[in-house]
Scaffold this motif. Structure first.
Motif, PDB file in Angstrom:
ATOM      1  N   LEU A   1      14.376  -3.977  -1.495  1.00  0.00           N
ATOM      2  CA  LEU A   1      13.714  -3.818  -0.206  1.00  0.00           C
ATOM      3  C   LEU A   1      14.099  -2.542   0.549  1.00  0.00           C
ATOM      4  O   LEU A   1      13.224  -1.887   1.119  1.00  0.00           O
ATOM      5  CB  LEU A   1      13.974  -5.056   0.659  1.00  0.00           C
ATOM      6  N   PRO A   2      15.396  -2.143   0.592  1.00  0.00           N
ATOM      7  CA  PRO A   2      15.728  -0.930   1.343  1.00  0.00           C
ATOM      8  C   PRO A   2      15.033   0.328   0.836  1.00  0.00           C
ATOM      9  O   PRO A   2      14.931   1.315   1.572  1.00  0.00           O
ATOM     10  CB  PRO A   2      17.254  -0.826   1.162  1.00  0.00           C
TER      11      PRO A   2
ATOM     12  N   THR B   1      -5.127  -6.675  -0.002  1.00  0.00           N
ATOM     13  CA  THR B   1      -4.585  -6.765   1.350  1.00  0.00           C
ATOM     14  C   THR B   1      -3.108  -7.166   1.383  1.00  0.00           C
ATOM     15  O   THR B   1      -2.404  -6.864   2.335  1.00  0.00           O
ATOM     16  CB  THR B   1      -5.390  -7.775   2.186  1.00  0.00           C
ATOM     17  N   ARG B   2      -2.641  -7.858   0.342  1.00  0.00           N
ATOM     18  CA  ARG B   2      -1.230  -8.248   0.249  1.00  0.00           C
ATOM     19  C   ARG B   2      -0.762  -8.123  -1.196  1.00  0.00           C
ATOM     20  O   ARG B   2      -1.574  -8.148  -2.114  1.00  0.00           O
ATOM     21  CB  ARG B   2      -1.007  -9.688   0.751  1.00  0.00           C
TER      22      ARG B   2
ATOM     23  N   ILE C   1       4.304  -7.794   0.915  1.00  0.00           N
ATOM     24  CA  ILE C   1       3.868  -6.796   1.898  1.00  0.00           C
ATOM     25  C   ILE C   1       2.400  -6.993   2.249  1.00  0.00           C
ATOM     26  O   ILE C   1       1.619  -7.528   1.459  1.00  0.00           O
ATOM     27  CB  ILE C   1       4.067  -5.357   1.370  1.00  0.00           C
ATOM     28  N   ALA C   2       2.054  -6.570   3.459  1.00  0.00           N
ATOM     29  CA  ALA C   2       0.660  -6.377   3.828  1.00  0.00           C
ATOM     30  C   ALA C   2       0.363  -4.896   3.611  1.00  0.00           C
ATOM     31  O   ALA C   2       1.188  -4.044   3.945  1.00  0.00           O
ATOM     32  CB  ALA C   2       0.425  -6.761   5.279  1.00  0.00           C
TER      33      ALA C   2
ATOM     34  N   SER D   1       5.394  -3.714   7.668  1.00  0.00           N
ATOM     35  CA  SER D   1       4.415  -4.364   6.783  1.00  0.00           C
ATOM     36  C   SER D   1       5.021  -5.376   5.818  1.00  0.00           C
ATOM     37  O   SER D   1       4.283  -6.032   5.072  1.00  0.00           O
ATOM     38  CB  SER D   1       3.640  -3.305   5.990  1.00  0.00           C
ATOM     39  N   VAL D   2       6.337  -5.519   5.794  1.00  0.00           N
ATOM     40  CA  VAL D   2       6.962  -6.546   4.954  1.00  0.00           C
ATOM     41  C   VAL D   2       6.755  -7.894   5.638  1.00  0.00           C
ATOM     42  O   VAL D   2       7.202  -8.103   6.765  1.00  0.00           O
ATOM     43  CB  VAL D   2       8.463  -6.275   4.735  1.00  0.00           C
TER      44      VAL D   2
END
Length: 437
Positions: free
Chosen positions: A117-118, A136-137, A165-166, A173-174
């Protein structure tokens, strides 16, 4: 009385403040489209969709309301947004440029605790490109490097933790973290585990056994008053949600015998198993359905690109669905991140091979949302408003997204490809030619 007024008026102001945001929430109205709700409402030949404050408020044949924004979908098709069940979006830019790849690790970094994630980059050029294709996701999973020197050293098969995410390209966005664990079995697992797929299964089993041992003796292990374990405390902690059934474990398996092996493993540990690949899943479709294990398939894959996929066939998704299994469709394996939007082409091929149309739409949206418990996936009151207005049949390659809505917000469809197209289709004065004789 003055004292009473001082108390009452601030209270009324607070109450008004609580009401006003809902009353003034931004609204979007999509009018006149053929709406595939993928919910109990089914498909509506002509309907309006009202969105308020990022969620679907109403779906009806006609909605008489003045909205802040309106999209004319007359003669168009409206569906939930496409959701990618597996990707590395935001973790890779150019596959051949190692400096832009943050999804795959080697050596001691490999393990269940690895959290990519980072490194997530919401400004990756791959995000607007796939968004323009109706995605979209997406689920984002880490990987393990399987090329070059050091592959299979130190013989670990757990890739790590995933997030969702989106695809709005924003820094917030996460939408969910720690959604699932990923590990490799089958041919890839064998490569990582010293050359044998049997050892890959043994590695997964050993990790889960040690995670149970750690759960029951956490304090003694942390104090160093226990035998030496093969996995770090961080990895064993990361596996606790898997043992508790709170987090799915995604395992790669294509050969029918490998699928049976991971089903047995899931039964032994009472896992929430998700199988990725399942090229020969049709051979054991009844077992997969009986175990209620979802499968992620590439519905275009019908070639024996490896010995473990000798039985691959185009109607794999259809046969899995017919047996009662839950099918999720990903983009082509060779382009699972750069072109995740091609999941809809894969779904179209699955329909041509016998998968019911609505089930194909669910395989690229609803089923993904349900398995990984994220928003989107259907058009119904209260659901997250991730919607796409298509020029035609979304499972036809000649159709395209005319409007994409994420969390109730219409999105830009401009991306690097459209910029390049426009740059050379309509060059600026003086730049019509690359060279002149």
């Amino acid at each position: 009385m003055k004292t009473l007024n001082k108390l009452i008026f601030p209270a009324l102001a607070l109450l008004a403040g609580a009401v006003i945001p809902n009353a003034m929430a931004e609204t979007l109205l999509i009018k006149g489209g053929r709406v595939h709700t993928l919910s109990e409402a089914g498909t509506l030949d002509t309907a309006d969709v009202l969105v308020r404050d990022g969620r679907v408020e109403q779906v009806a044949p006609s909605i008489a309301v003045k909205a802040d924004r309106e999209i004319d979908a007359s003669g168009k098709i409206v569906t939930p947004g496409v959701i990618a069940p597996v990707s590395e979006l935001g973790l890779v830019e150019i596959g051949a440029a190692s400096s832009t790849n943050d999804y795959a690790v080697t050596g001691d970094s490999i393990g269940a605790s690895f959290d990519p994630l980072p490194a997530y980059n919401p400004k990756s050029t791959l995000i607007p490109f796939n968004r323009a294709g109706g995605v979209t996701r997406a689920l984002v999973f880490p990987d393990i490097k399987m090329w070059g020197e050091g592959v299979g050293d130190p013989q670990r098969v757990f890739a790590g933790r995933s997030f969702a995410i989106a695809l709005n390209g924003q820094f917030d966005s996460v939408v969910a973290t720690d959604l699932a664990q990923k590990a490799f079995t089958g041919e890839a697992g064998g490569l990582l585990a010293g050359g044998s797929r049997a050892n890959a299964i043994a590695k997964v089993r050993n990790a889960l056994e040690e995670a149970k041992e750690y759960r029951d003796n956490r304090e003694a292990i942390r104090r160093g008053q226990w035998r030496e374990l093969n996995h770090s405390v961080e990895d064993l902690e990361a596996l606790q949600p898997v043992l508790e059934g709170k987090q799915p474990l995604l395992l790669t398996a294509n050969r029918a015998s490998d699928i049976i092996a991971v089903l047995d493993l899931a039964r032994q540990f009472q896992l929430q198993l998700v199988i990725q690949g399942a090229a020969e899943g049709w051979m054991v479709a009844d077992r997969i359905a009986a175990a209620k294990v979802p499968v992620i398939v590439d519905a275009i894959n019908n070639l024996p690109t490896a010995f473990e996929t000798l039985g691959a066939r185009l109607d794999n998704a259809a046969l899995l669905n017919k047996a009662g299994g839950k099918v999720l469709i990903s983009g082509p394996g060779y382009a699972s991140t750069h072109n995740v939007y091609l999941a809809r082409q894969s779904a179209g091929n699955a329909v041509a091979a016998g998968l019911p149309y609505e089930e194909a739409l669910k395989a690229i949206s609803t089923n993904v949302a349900e398995v990984f418990r994220i928003g989107g996936g259907s058009i119904a009151p209260g659901r997250v408003a991730d919607l796409v207005v298509w020029s035609g049949d979304p499972l036809e390659v000649t159709s395209y997204a005319e409007a994409v809505v994420i969390n109730g917000e219409p999105q830009s469809l401009v991306n690097r490809s459209t910029r390049l197209r426009d740059r050379y289709l309509k060059p600026e004065a003086g730049h019509e030619f690359g060279f002149k004789r």
